[in-house]
Scaffold this active site. Sequence first.
Site, PDB file in Angstrom:
ATOM      1  N   ARG A  49       0.853  -1.201   0.000  1.00  0.00           N
ATOM      2  CA  ARG A  49       0.000   0.000   0.000  1.00  0.00           C
ATOM      3  C   ARG A  49       0.885   1.246   0.000  1.00  0.00           C
ATOM      4  NH1 ARG A  49      -3.687   1.283   5.080  1.00  0.00           N
ATOM      5  NH2 ARG A  49      -5.151  -0.253   4.270  1.00  0.00           N
ATOM      6  N   SER A 117     -12.844  -3.344   1.143  1.00  0.00           N
ATOM      7  CA  SER A 117     -12.997  -2.721   2.463  1.00  0.00           C
ATOM      8  C   SER A 117     -14.473  -2.453   2.714  1.00  0.00           C
ATOM      9  CB  SER A 117     -12.243  -1.388   2.517  1.00  0.00           C
ATOM     10  OG  SER A 117     -10.857  -1.605   2.471  1.00  0.00           O
ATOM     11  N   LYS A 146      -4.869   5.072   8.572  1.00  0.00           N
ATOM     12  CA  LYS A 146      -5.575   5.314   7.316  1.00  0.00           C
ATOM     13  C   LYS A 146      -6.480   6.517   7.483  1.00  0.00           C
ATOM     14  CE  LYS A 146      -7.584   2.639   3.573  1.00  0.00           C
ATOM     15  NZ  LYS A 146      -8.286   1.432   3.166  1.00  0.00           N
TER      16      LYS A 146
END
Length: 220
Positions: A49, A117, A146
Amino acid sequence: MNMTHEERMKRFAETDLYVVITEKMCKGRSSEFVLEECLKAGVKLVQFREKEGDDHKKYKKAVQFRKITNEYGALLIIDDRVDLALMVNADGVHLGQGDLPIPETRKLAPNLIIGASTHSLEQALKAQEEGASYVNIGPLFPTQTKETSVPPLGVAALEKIVPYLKIPFTCMGGIKSENIDEVLKRGARHIAVVTAVTEAEDIQKAVRQLREKIITYRNR
């Protein structure tokens, strides 16, 4: 090695700790170093990521991630970018609520694991219906890793969502060694973490402690 979706999901089922790696959360160490430390300690599922930097840098780093994960026989998931996942021959892509639609991604990449998600029962069921390979439920606890406007769901969310799932699920968001038992008690067996591992002084030790807990619950 090219695998079918079914072969990849068979390997996914055998994994336990799911480490999401972002270089800026590696305490000044390279993400490749953190990745290899995780793999040495038995991790078989990782997510690349990277939100920062240009596409060329991301591609070069993703190529390295693929090379290293292949050496250790681990699955590699790329966050957001199905194009990058296909280019480096990754095993899957993980999509957020604002990313590309699951059905179109599946048409483009029929053999990839597609994660989604989700932050509610409604989102989880929609992702399942649209063909996601697994859903991630979170954030369960407060987290700084996040940028999300979604408040922590709490572990009780698992009791509301999991009974309706026919596909595997992962959990994420502020999970650490001191609260992982609360998640495992509610049936979770694929636990996703970021800083609990990537910012640990001793990465291998942190991984082993978390994996040991998951494996203990799995063997009950």
